[in-house]
Design a protein around this motif. Structure first.
Motif, mmCIF file in Angstrom:
data_model
loop_
_atom_site.group_PDB
_atom_site.id
_atom_site.type_symbol
_atom_site.label_atom_id
_atom_site.label_comp_id
_atom_site.label_asym_id
_atom_site.label_seq_id
_atom_site.Cartn_x
_atom_site.Cartn_y
_atom_site.Cartn_z
ATOM 1 N N CYS A 192 0.799 -1.234 0.000
ATOM 2 C CA CYS A 192 0.000 0.000 0.000
ATOM 3 C C CYS A 192 0.827 1.278 0.000
ATOM 4 O O CYS A 192 1.763 1.448 0.788
ATOM 5 N N PHE A 239 -1.883 2.794 8.128
ATOM 6 C CA PHE A 239 -3.075 2.408 7.370
ATOM 7 C C PHE A 239 -2.956 0.994 6.798
ATOM 8 O O PHE A 239 -1.941 0.639 6.204
ATOM 9 N N LEU A 269 -5.462 -1.850 4.733
ATOM 10 C CA LEU A 269 -6.765 -2.243 4.200
ATOM 11 C C LEU A 269 -7.216 -3.567 4.805
ATOM 12 O O LEU A 269 -8.384 -3.773 5.105
ATOM 13 N N CYS A 271 -6.622 6.587 2.230
ATOM 14 C CA CYS A 271 -6.251 5.838 1.029
ATOM 15 C C CYS A 271 -6.110 6.780 -0.155
ATOM 16 O O CYS A 271 -6.900 7.690 -0.339
ATOM 17 N N PHE A 281 -6.097 5.809 -3.283
ATOM 18 C CA PHE A 281 -6.846 5.282 -4.417
ATOM 19 C C PHE A 281 -5.952 4.847 -5.581
ATOM 20 O O PHE A 281 -6.387 4.789 -6.722
ATOM 21 N N CYS A 282 -4.684 4.548 -5.279
ATOM 22 C CA CYS A 282 -3.721 4.317 -6.353
ATOM 23 C C CYS A 282 -3.947 3.000 -7.086
ATOM 24 O O CYS A 282 -3.542 2.824 -8.221
#
Ligand code: SF4
Ligand code: SF4
Ligand code: SF4
Ligand code: SF4
Lengths: 608, 107
Positions: free
Chosen positions: B47, B55, B57, B79, B81-82
């Protein structure tokens, strides 16, 4: 001419025209009032300049002749042209004819329309025969287009369209009225000619034929009533149907010439674009979601319709690859991708808080080349290491900005319509780039490049690695040998349609390999389906699309498939059907390094 | 009572059965692939946001699954959003849509 020509049947037509003009003009005034000041200023400044002339020229070419439509689909172009240009000429020549006849410059607007009823004997009028012939010819021209329109509705495949738009209730009245106008005109003129024998090759022949069967003299007035009524109905329904696209497209062309552009938000310009879509249906077959996955509602033709009708368009807004195939083909030149993202923005939660408090100033270093690999490239280490080899071969100094990882460029967020969040990332990266002061900035990911071009202010030559390699090749900074491979090239959507980089990768590949053509390439290339522009598509759906794209790309059975985007590479390699390599990897493996014997090709860098 | 100078901790037992799992259920209906997540953590390890913060997920999915909704709303907004997570996920979970759906339903 004597007394003023009049008959009550001219009323439906006349009322229709007055109603339509009032509705259109008031609608336009209301719309223009809401335009931001800057846009109104642009219109004012451009109005009395040569821009207006250019706009007129384009209106003639596009709204009347439909040149772009011809290029996309000749039959469809012909159909639109017959209606637009044919009808326009009928009106124009009809006007000239009636004016020549009456010898007066002033005409009641309905006079030329019903000329054949009012005037039965044109003897003595200049060019009498020519006009009679011309008007019949034009009517035939429009009728031929009508025949195509009927075929399009019943069997669209004959016009080269696998799928077409369906007709909605509001449009139906307008559509049927439009279809009836020209046959009714033919009947009215023929019947009149059956009585008075003034028609040309078409109306006269047809008139004689009707005369054999029916009592024509009693039918003259009813036939003209019918013609006038369908005209009236069409004009009254036009402002409320898809035929609003006719005036809207004209306005749009002028606005574009005055320099108005789509903004980030769904605004008045977007609305004008929306209304300019005639729902020609060209985009529907081009959309892979519609053609491969039967998601018929996604392409702009349908999507725009949902917005116009205030139906829920959320699903349509998000489930799109943003591949740009529809925008590329759209004969009206609508910015279909911008509108899609604008709509997404409307659905997103608007959040003004500072988005990424954890992003603190990153390290910066000055060098000639600034390299930004991008998130996706970090998943394809082969591309990163190849780029490093290439930079080293050029002998230029470089700084690898996100070598240890970094923030995302912001484009995925942008594409999802979350502009505030995207902006926070842009500011973070912008700050680092500014401090690096590069001469050339290179990125391996076309998605990032698009973001750098559109959202950042970069005072350096900004390019994709394929452009960089080409530049270095041309400047003799690197030398390449032939790899001996037969390859096919896949144009990434963001690099090709998105940034119009088509030639550079091909030039490089011609040096390096035996480049095979593929069926759909450059502007028409297919999407690999990995697109970050779509959040909703499921994995099986993506695989299905990727496989269809591969079917096309592998038709010539190349040794390897070359692409220029880490995401395309990953997506296409996923199905293990062939070797997929990035252009940088192929270049790095075939560099001729000075003082070093040239390396054997096919280094183990082709990692998936 | 005699004060010995120390206290006993509050009971830290979490009774999952009492948690409200409605968010997970909505998420499940809008993005069914959340169900096939094996909580392997591959997404978290790659991430982009994870390089800067804690962070994860995987943790978000686990917590929502258990109905532990503290901080989720703030967390998902970190996030970027990559899309890296989506590419590395061995189960092809539609990770970005999980974030998108959560952002919509939690507001
Ligand atoms: S968006 Fe363009 S291509 Fe699609 S239906 Fe409208 S005008 Fe035709
Ligand atoms: S951008 Fe691509 S996926 Fe989206 S509607 Fe257009 S053609 Fe279809
Ligand atoms: S990588 Fe996929 S399966 Fe593993 S924890 Fe993340 S979402 Fe779940
Ligand atoms: S999309 Fe979000 S969760 Fe996934 S890798 Fe990127 S930053 Fe992490």
């Amino acid at each position: 001419m004597g007394a003023i020509a009049f008959h009550p049947f001219v009323l439906p037509f006349s009322i229709g025209v007055v109603f339509m003009l009032t509705a259109l003009i008031s609608r336009f005034i209301l719309w223009k009032k809401k335009l931001p000041f800057a846009d109104n200023e642009k219109i004012r400044n451009g109005f009395f300049t040569v821009k207006t002339l250019y706009a007129l020229k384009e209106v003639f070419r596009e709204s009347l002749l439909h040149r772009r439509m011809h290029r996309v689909n000749p039959l469809l172009g012909y159909m639109h042209m017959t209606f637009a240009f044919g009808w326009f000429l009928l009106i124009l020549i009809g006007n000239i004819e009636s004016r020549l006849y009456s010898g007066s410059e002033f005409n009641l607007p309905y006079y030329p329309i019903f000329f054949q009823y009012f005037v039965h004997d044109k003897t003595g009028m200049p060019l009498e025969k020519v006009f009679t012939y011309l008007m019949d010819m034009l009517l035939l021209f429009v009728l031929s287009g009508l025949a195509l329109a009927l075929i399009k509705r019943t069997n669209s495949r004959l016009l080269g369209l696998k799928r077409t738009t369906n007709i909605h209730k509001g449009d139906r009245i307008a559509l049927f009225a439009l279809w009836l106008i020209f046959p009714f005109r033919l009947i009215a003129e023929s019947i009149t000619s059956g009585v008075y024998h003034q028609g040309g090759f078409l109306t006269d022949t047809f008139g004689k034929f009707i005369d054999e069967l029916l009592p024509v003299d009693q039918l003259v007035v009813p036939a003209w009533w019918a013609y006038s009524i369908v005209l009236g109905v069409f004009f009254v329904s036009l402002p409320f149907s898809r035929y609003l696209h006719i005036p809207a497209e004209i306005v749009l062309i002028f606005l574009r010439h005055y320099g108005l552009k789509p903004s980030k938000k769904f605004d008045h310009f977007s609305q004008m674009e929306l209304f300019s879509c005639p729902r020609c249906g060209v985009c529907i077959d081009k959309c892979q979601l519609a053609s491969e996955l039967n998601m018929e509602q996604i392409p702009p033709g349908h999507f725009f319709h949902s917005i116009r009708d205030h139906r829920d368009d959320k699903e349509q807004a998000f489930n799109c690859l943003l591949c740009g195939r529809c925008e590329e083909i759209c004969p009206v030149g609508i910015n279909t991708l911008d509108i899609r993202v604008q709509r997404r923005h409307e659905f997103q939660v608007q959040d003004n808080k500072i988005q990424f408090p954890y992003l603190v100033d990153g390290k910066a270093q000055h060098a000639e080349i600034l390299y930004f690999a991008g998130c996706m490239t970090h998943l394809t280490p082969g591309i990163k290491s190849s780029m490093i080899r290439i930079f080293e071969a050029t002998g230029l100094s470089y700084y690898f900005m996100d070598e240890q990882g970094g923030a995302c460029c912001g484009r995925p967020m942008q594409m999802a319509g979350r502009f505030n969040e995207a902006k926070a990332m842009v500011e973070h990266n912008q700050n680092i780039i500014d401090r690096c002061r590069p001469v050339i900035m290179v990125t391996s990911c076309p998605i990032c490049l698009k973001s750098f071009k559109e959202e950042y202010i970069i005072n350096a030559q900004l390019m994709h690695h394929s452009e960089f390699i080409n530049l270095m090749m041309e400047k003799n900074k690197i030398n390449l040998k032939h790899s001996g491979l037969r390859v096919s090239y896949h144009d990434p959507c963001e690099l090709g349609r998105g940034l119009k980089v088509y030639n550079e990768p091909r030039k490089v590949l011609h040096q390096l390999s035996d480049l095979q053509p593929v069926q759909l390439e450059a502007h028409f290339s297919l999407c690999c389906a990995g697109s970050l522009g779509n959040t909703v598509l499921t994995n099986p759906q993506r695989n299905e699309l990727a496989n269809r794209t591969l079917d096309m790309l592998l038709e010539n059975d190349p040794d390897a498939l070359v692409t220029a985007c880490p995401l395309c590479k990953k997506t296409l390699a996923g199905s293990n059907r062939c070797e997929v390599i990035d252009i940088a990897e192929l270049v790095a493996a075939n560099l001729i390094l000075k003082g070093e014997p040239s390396r054997v090709l096919r280094t183990p860098m082709y990692s998936h | 009572m005699i004060n010995f100078g120390y206290t006993s901790n509050k009971d830290r037992q979490i009774v999952f059965d009492e948690n409200d799992r409605s968010v997970y259920q909505i998420l499940q209906s809008k993005e069914p692939s959340v169900d096939i997540c094996i909580q392997c953590g591959t997404c978290s390890s790659t991430c982009t946001t994870g390089q800067f913060t804690q962070f994860s997920l995987r943790q978000i999915i686990v917590n929502i699954h258990r109905g532990e909704m503290d901080f989720i709303n703030e967390d998902i907004r970190k996030c970027m959003f990559c899309g890296k997570c989506q590419l590395v996920c061995p189960r092809s979970v539609n990770t970005r849509n999980i974030i998108q759906v959560l952002i919509t339903i939690l507001n």
